[in-house]
Design a protein around this motif. Structure first.
Motif, PDB file in Angstrom:
ATOM      1  N   ASP A  46     -13.585   0.670  -4.172  1.00  0.00           N
ATOM      2  CA  ASP A  46     -13.157   0.532  -5.549  1.00  0.00           C
ATOM      3  C   ASP A  46     -12.409  -0.966  -5.492  1.00  0.00           C
ATOM      4  N   TYR A  47     -11.414  -0.220  -4.405  1.00  0.00           N
ATOM      5  CA  TYR A  47     -10.211  -1.546  -4.378  1.00  0.00           C
ATOM      6  C   TYR A  47     -10.820  -3.298  -3.832  1.00  0.00           C
ATOM      7  N   GLU A  48     -11.646  -3.468  -4.141  1.00  0.00           N
ATOM      8  CA  GLU A  48     -12.331  -4.637  -3.360  1.00  0.00           C
ATOM      9  C   GLU A  48     -12.700  -4.716  -5.083  1.00  0.00           C
ATOM     10  N   ALA A  49     -13.305  -4.231  -5.929  1.00  0.00           N
ATOM     11  CA  ALA A  49     -13.153  -4.941  -7.443  1.00  0.00           C
ATOM     12  C   ALA A  49     -12.658  -5.446  -7.622  1.00  0.00           C
ATOM     13  N   GLN A  50     -11.487  -4.077  -7.887  1.00  0.00           N
ATOM     14  CA  GLN A  50     -10.273  -4.224  -8.122  1.00  0.00           C
ATOM     15  C   GLN A  50      -9.136  -5.437  -7.927  1.00  0.00           C
ATOM     16  N   GLY A  62     -14.546 -13.679  -9.956  1.00  0.00           N
ATOM     17  CA  GLY A  62     -13.478 -12.925  -8.233  1.00  0.00           C
ATOM     18  C   GLY A  62     -13.339 -13.122  -7.215  1.00  0.00           C
ATOM     19  N   GLN A  63     -14.544 -13.736  -6.842  1.00  0.00           N
ATOM     20  CA  GLN A  63     -14.722 -14.112  -4.824  1.00  0.00           C
ATOM     21  C   GLN A  63     -13.441 -14.839  -4.339  1.00  0.00           C
ATOM     22  N   PHE A  64     -13.135 -14.353  -2.381  1.00  0.00           N
ATOM     23  CA  PHE A  64     -12.112 -14.596  -1.802  1.00  0.00           C
ATOM     24  C   PHE A  64     -12.476 -13.705  -1.216  1.00  0.00           C
ATOM     25  N   ARG A  65     -11.796 -14.177   0.327  1.00  0.00           N
ATOM     26  CA  ARG A  65     -12.143 -14.089   1.963  1.00  0.00           C
ATOM     27  C   ARG A  65     -10.552 -13.783   1.838  1.00  0.00           C
ATOM     28  N   HIS A  66     -11.312 -12.823   3.258  1.00  0.00           N
ATOM     29  CA  HIS A  66      -9.638 -13.402   4.143  1.00  0.00           C
ATOM     30  C   HIS A  66     -10.016 -13.563   5.450  1.00  0.00           C
ATOM     31  N   LEU A  67      -9.041 -13.933   6.306  1.00  0.00           N
ATOM     32  CA  LEU A  67      -9.258 -15.401   7.069  1.00  0.00           C
ATOM     33  C   LEU A  67      -9.061 -14.491   8.744  1.00  0.00           C
ATOM     34  N   SER A  68      -8.939 -13.104   8.572  1.00  0.00           N
ATOM     35  CA  SER A  68      -8.275 -12.506   9.814  1.00  0.00           C
ATOM     36  C   SER A  68      -8.504 -10.701   9.047  1.00  0.00           C
ATOM     37  N   GLU A  69      -8.799  -9.980  10.145  1.00  0.00           N
ATOM     38  CA  GLU A  69      -8.653  -8.543   9.794  1.00  0.00           C
ATOM     39  C   GLU A  69      -7.189  -7.745   9.710  1.00  0.00           C
ATOM     40  N   LEU A  70      -6.289  -8.268  10.544  1.00  0.00           N
ATOM     41  CA  LEU A  70      -4.804  -7.857  10.834  1.00  0.00           C
ATOM     42  C   LEU A  70      -4.039  -8.521   8.737  1.00  0.00           C
ATOM     43  N   ALA A  71      -4.933  -9.191   8.202  1.00  0.00           N
ATOM     44  CA  ALA A  71      -4.259  -9.790   6.973  1.00  0.00           C
ATOM     45  C   ALA A  71      -5.065  -9.823   6.005  1.00  0.00           C
ATOM     46  N   SER A  72      -6.001  -9.279   6.083  1.00  0.00           N
ATOM     47  CA  SER A  72      -7.065  -8.704   4.848  1.00  0.00           C
ATOM     48  C   SER A  72      -6.292  -7.808   4.077  1.00  0.00           C
ATOM     49  N   LEU A  73      -7.319  -7.615   2.877  1.00  0.00           N
ATOM     50  CA  LEU A  73      -6.796  -6.793   1.922  1.00  0.00           C
ATOM     51  C   LEU A  73      -7.160  -5.023   2.043  1.00  0.00           C
ATOM     52  N   LYS A  74      -8.240  -5.102   2.634  1.00  0.00           N
ATOM     53  CA  LYS A  74      -8.629  -4.178   3.360  1.00  0.00           C
ATOM     54  C   LYS A  74      -7.269  -3.319   4.398  1.00  0.00           C
ATOM     55  N   THR A  75      -7.119  -4.156   5.333  1.00  0.00           N
ATOM     56  CA  THR A  75      -6.073  -3.382   5.871  1.00  0.00           C
ATOM     57  C   THR A  75      -4.403  -3.254   5.124  1.00  0.00           C
ATOM     58  N   PHE A  76      -3.927  -3.995   4.077  1.00  0.00           N
ATOM     59  CA  PHE A  76      -3.328  -4.011   3.851  1.00  0.00           C
ATOM     60  C   PHE A  76      -3.576  -2.673   2.192  1.00  0.00           C
ATOM     61  N   VAL A  77      -4.246  -2.507   2.282  1.00  0.00           N
ATOM     62  CA  VAL A  77      -4.064  -1.392   1.595  1.00  0.00           C
ATOM     63  C   VAL A  77      -4.702  -0.186   2.128  1.00  0.00           C
ATOM     64  N   THR A  78      -5.010  -0.242   2.782  1.00  0.00           N
ATOM     65  CA  THR A  78      -5.292   0.892   4.112  1.00  0.00           C
ATOM     66  C   THR A  78      -4.003   0.910   4.454  1.00  0.00           C
ATOM     67  N   GLU A  79      -3.074   0.313   4.856  1.00  0.00           N
ATOM     68  CA  GLU A  79      -2.195   0.765   5.665  1.00  0.00           C
ATOM     69  C   GLU A  79      -0.892   1.137   4.291  1.00  0.00           C
ATOM     70  N   PHE A  80      -1.065   0.401   2.857  1.00  0.00           N
ATOM     71  CA  PHE A  80      -0.045   1.339   1.376  1.00  0.00           C
ATOM     72  C   PHE A  80      -0.335   2.254   1.436  1.00  0.00           C
ATOM     73  N   ALA A  81      -1.705   2.653   1.430  1.00  0.00           N
ATOM     74  CA  ALA A  81      -2.273   3.845   0.929  1.00  0.00           C
ATOM     75  C   ALA A  81      -2.284   4.913   2.583  1.00  0.00           C
ATOM     76  N   GLY A  82      -1.756   4.737   3.352  1.00  0.00           N
ATOM     77  CA  GLY A  82      -1.430   5.628   4.381  1.00  0.00           C
ATOM     78  C   GLY A  82       0.320   5.907   4.083  1.00  0.00           C
ATOM     79  N   HIS A  83       0.979   4.981   3.724  1.00  0.00           N
ATOM     80  CA  HIS A  83       2.935   5.317   4.188  1.00  0.00           C
ATOM     81  C   HIS A  83       2.728   6.647   2.303  1.00  0.00           C
ATOM     82  N   ILE A  84       1.675   6.270   1.216  1.00  0.00           N
ATOM     83  CA  ILE A  84       1.805   6.726   0.313  1.00  0.00           C
ATOM     84  C   ILE A  84       1.883   7.774   0.065  1.00  0.00           C
ATOM     85  N   ALA A  85       0.263   8.069   1.677  1.00  0.00           N
ATOM     86  CA  ALA A  85       0.014   9.815   1.042  1.00  0.00           C
ATOM     87  C   ALA A  85       1.514  10.962   2.035  1.00  0.00           C
TER      88      ALA A  85
END
Length: 245
Positions: free
Chosen positions: A7-11, A217-240
């Protein structure tokens, strides 16, 4: 923690489409108005092209049930005190019961002037973090408060100028080998990873996207640490975690 990565990748794809679409519309508007010198700057100054990412982050706050959060996106409510300077204006702030939960920046760079802009962005992001954490240490955001989340999201145009190898100058000492032959997009990826590894930011994401992404809306990341997936996961964890207190 509530998190649907698809869902967040679609957003994020919708946010990328909005970014490129807004730039194109801003340039067209200025051209129609007879401003022949607007150039790329006209697209930058015409509005908040990264508002789609602001909306994505806001949806993460809501999904993780931080119902009493104060989400600040209006200019007059985005100022925090600093240590080396009086204040700093962020792109998004999240507070709860008078406590700072998160401060976020959403930035972009579009060609052709990648060199000077990369250096300016690097100095800005490092300085902002150091200023913020020093102010936090000195109690600028209240005494005995939990450490806030600090996030940085960078969208860079993927084009020949940003993906071609860049020479480094070494008149006196050798530079870190990781920078030799690295393109500007690769330099941004290195920057994002090291911002996190050195503890300056909780998460820093790099999205590489071509102008043609206005359509899909295409985009890509170069590394896992600097990916949208990691950003979203870390932020969601902090908010939770904040919501669970």
């Amino acid at each position: 923690m509530t998190l649907d990565l698809a869902d967040y990748e679609a957003q994020a794809r919708e946010a990328v489409k909005l970014f490129w679409g807004n730039r194109k519309a801003a340039l067209a508007k200025q051209t129609d108005a007879g401003n022949q010198d607007a150039g790329a700057r006209g697209a930058v100054t015409a509005g908040k092209n990264l508002d789609g990412f602001v909306a994505m982050v806001q949806s993460l706050v809501e999904a993780n049930e931080l119902w009493d959060a104060e989400i600040c996106v209006r200019k007059r409510s985005l100022v925090l005190p600093g240590f080396y300077r009086p204040t700093k204006e962020w792109d998004m702030l999240i507070l709860r019961r008078g406590e700072l939960v998160a401060a976020l920046e959403f930035k972009s760079q579009v060609g052709p002037s990648f060199g000077n802009n990369f250096n300016n962005r690097s100095e800005e992001v490092m300085g902002s973090a150091h200023d913020m954490w020093t102010a936090y240490r000195e109690g600028a955001f209240g005494e005995d408060t939990s450490r806030p989340f600090l996030g940085w999201l960078m969208l860079v145009e993927e084009c020949d100028a940003s993906t071609s190898p860049v020479k480094v100058s070494e008149p006196h000492f050798h530079v870190d080998p990781v920078f030799r032959g690295a393109s500007y997009i690769e330099r941004y990826d290195i920057l994002c990873k090291r911002l996190v590894q050195e503890g300056l930011y909780n998460s820093a994401a790099l999205l590489a996207s071509p102008r043609e992404a206005a359509a899909d809306g295409q985009f890509r990341h170069l590394s896992e640490l600097a990916s949208l997936k990691t950003f979203v996961t870390e932020f969601a964890g902090h908010i939770a975690a904040v919501a669970a207190r």
